[in-house]
Design an enzyme around this catalytic site. Structure first.
Site, short mmCIF file in Angstrom:
data_model
loop_
_atom_site.label_atom_id
_atom_site.label_comp_id
_atom_site.label_asym_id
_atom_site.label_seq_id
_atom_site.Cartn_x
_atom_site.Cartn_y
_atom_site.Cartn_z
N GLU A 102 -12.09 -13.14 0.52
CA GLU A 102 -12.35 -13.98 -0.76
C GLU A 102 -11.01 -14.80 -0.43
OE1 GLU A 102 -15.35 -11.54 -2.33
OE2 GLU A 102 -14.33 -13.40 -3.20
N ASN A 155 0.74 -1.11 0.01
CA ASN A 155 -0.09 -0.18 -0.02
C ASN A 155 0.79 1.34 0.04
OD1 ASN A 155 -2.02 -1.99 0.03
ND2 ASN A 155 -2.48 -1.40 2.28
N HIS A 179 5.90 -0.73 -2.59
CA HIS A 179 5.58 -0.08 -3.83
C HIS A 179 5.74 1.60 -3.82
CE1 HIS A 179 3.00 -3.76 -4.92
NE2 HIS A 179 4.47 -3.89 -5.18
N1 APR Z 1 -10.31 -6.91 4.23
C1 APR Z 1 -9.15 -7.90 3.86
N2 APR Z 1 -9.22 -8.09 2.74
C2 APR Z 1 -10.02 -7.43 1.59
C3 APR Z 1 -11.11 -6.65 1.98
C4 APR Z 1 -11.06 -6.28 3.53
N3 APR Z 1 -12.18 -5.42 4.11
N4 APR Z 1 -11.82 -6.18 1.10
C5 APR Z 1 -11.03 -6.72 -0.14
N5 APR Z 1 -10.10 -7.35 0.46
C6 APR Z 1 -9.23 -8.34 -0.39
C7 APR Z 1 -9.81 -8.88 -2.04
O1 APR Z 1 -10.30 -9.94 -1.55
C8 APR Z 1 -8.51 -9.01 -2.54
O2 APR Z 1 -8.04 -10.31 -2.60
O3 APR Z 1 -7.92 -7.54 -0.94
C9 APR Z 1 -7.53 -7.97 -2.03
C10 APR Z 1 -7.22 -6.91 -2.84
O4 APR Z 1 -6.62 -7.33 -4.06
P1 APR Z 1 -5.91 -6.07 -5.32
O5 APR Z 1 -7.14 -5.13 -5.52
O6 APR Z 1 -5.55 -6.97 -6.17
O7 APR Z 1 -4.95 -5.31 -4.45
P2 APR Z 1 -3.46 -5.73 -4.21
O8 APR Z 1 -3.17 -7.40 -3.81
O9 APR Z 1 -2.94 -4.80 -2.84
O10 APR Z 1 -2.69 -5.49 -5.56
C11 APR Z 1 -1.06 -5.47 -5.75
O11 APR Z 1 -1.26 -4.33 -7.47
O12 APR Z 1 -1.98 -2.81 -8.93
C12 APR Z 1 -1.16 -3.16 -8.41
O13 APR Z 1 0.56 -1.77 -6.90
C13 APR Z 1 -0.60 -2.05 -6.99
O14 APR Z 1 0.09 -2.62 -4.91
C14 APR Z 1 -0.91 -2.93 -5.80
C15 APR Z 1 -0.66 -4.39 -6.26
#
Ligand code: APR
Length: 242
Positions: free
Chosen positions: A216, A102, A119
């Site tokens: 999920e 994040n 990041h």
């Molecule tokens: N609590 C916990 N997990 C959650 C919640 C919640 N309230 N709401 C959603 N999630 C989960 C979703 O199910 C999903 O698995 O958080 C995850 C978010 O996934 P992404 O949107 O893919 O985000 P992330 O994994 O951080 O992405 C990685 O991708 O786009 C690039 O640089 C960006 O740092 C980012 C990287």
């Protein structure tokens, strides 16, 4: 024994904890995640706003997008999940390191101290031509165009874009911390973006217990010692509160 009880059992007596987090950790504070319904990448071409080529093509568009995200992040407040992590970090003899994907600074605003930002950050800028160094910048909107004080080229957000390397040494430091952890807690990441998505393999390979919190299932869920299905703001307090 239910999942929370098993996970709390694995955490009891632990001092060295690493928390690997993604956008899901910030979701209940109001930050959009990237993938899935309503995600930042829905209806948005990644190439336009999150690649060096996109910045070359249209830096104003990129800064407009990052200024919006700065505004969103500043309007958000840490939630009980952040607070539970920080309370655990402040226990005597606790050594908690956050390894986060994040860029929103919410962990630090909750009081977290050891945060490895894989990041980068929404609230730092750097030279787009590669001059060394980053500096803090909280302005919303960012008054683009701003020249690099050293070379005059454009300043850009100090975040890691697609096709770019992570900041020097941070992945090695994260790997070291995970390798010497007693437990790895993975919160709110879809586990699809490398190299962050491979960090959990270090713990799995070293038989370090892995706990995952996510509403999920992800590619890690079947490999984790305990999968805690639910939102971080609810699950983390019941997992970490003493
Ligand atoms: N609590 C916990 N997990 C959650 C919640 C919640 N309230 N709401 C959603 N999630 C989960 C979703 O199910 C999903 O698995 O958080 C995850 C978010 O996934 P992404 O949107 O893919 O985000 P992330 O994994 O951080 O992405 C990685 O991708 O786009 C690039 O640089 C960006 O740092 C980012 C990287």
């Amino acid at each position: 024994m239910n999942a929370i009880e098993r996970a709390r059992g694995l955490l009891s007596g632990v001092r060295r904890l690493v928390v690997l987090s993604g956008a899901g950790l910030s979701a209940e504070s109001g930050m959009a995640t990237f993938r899935g319904a309503g995600g930042l990448w829905e209806g948005r071409r990644v190439e336009e706003v999150a690649t060096p080529e996109g910045f070359q093509r249209d830096p104003a568009l990129v800064w407009e997008w990052y200024s919006q995200r700065r505004g969103q992040a500043l309007a958000c407040r840490p939630h009980p999940g952040h607070e539970a992590l920080v309370a655990w970090e402040r226990r005597p003899e606790a050594h908690l390191v956050h390894v986060t994907q994040n860029v929103d600074g919410l962990l630090q605003r909750a009081g977290a101290e050891r945060v490895l930002e894989l990041h980068g950050s929404l609230f730092r800028v750097k030279c787009s031509a590669g001059c060394p160094g980053e500096r803090e910048d909280l302005r919303v909107p960012f008054p683009h165009p701003q020249p690099c004080p050293r070379c005059g080229d454009l300043l850009r957000p100090a975040v890691v874009w697609f096709h770019e390397m992570l900041p020097a040494g941070i992945l090695e430091e994260a790997a070291r911390e995970i390798g010497s952890a007693e437990v790895l807690l993975v919160v709110g990441t879809s586990g699809v973006v490398q190299p962050a998505a491979s960090l959990a393999d270090i713990a799995l390979g070293a038989a370090i217990p892995v706990l995952e919190v996510n509403p999920e299932e992800t590619p890690l869920s079947s490999l984790a010692d305990v999968f805690l299905k639910g939102p971080a703001g609810k699950v983390l307090p019941s997992l970490l509160d003493s």
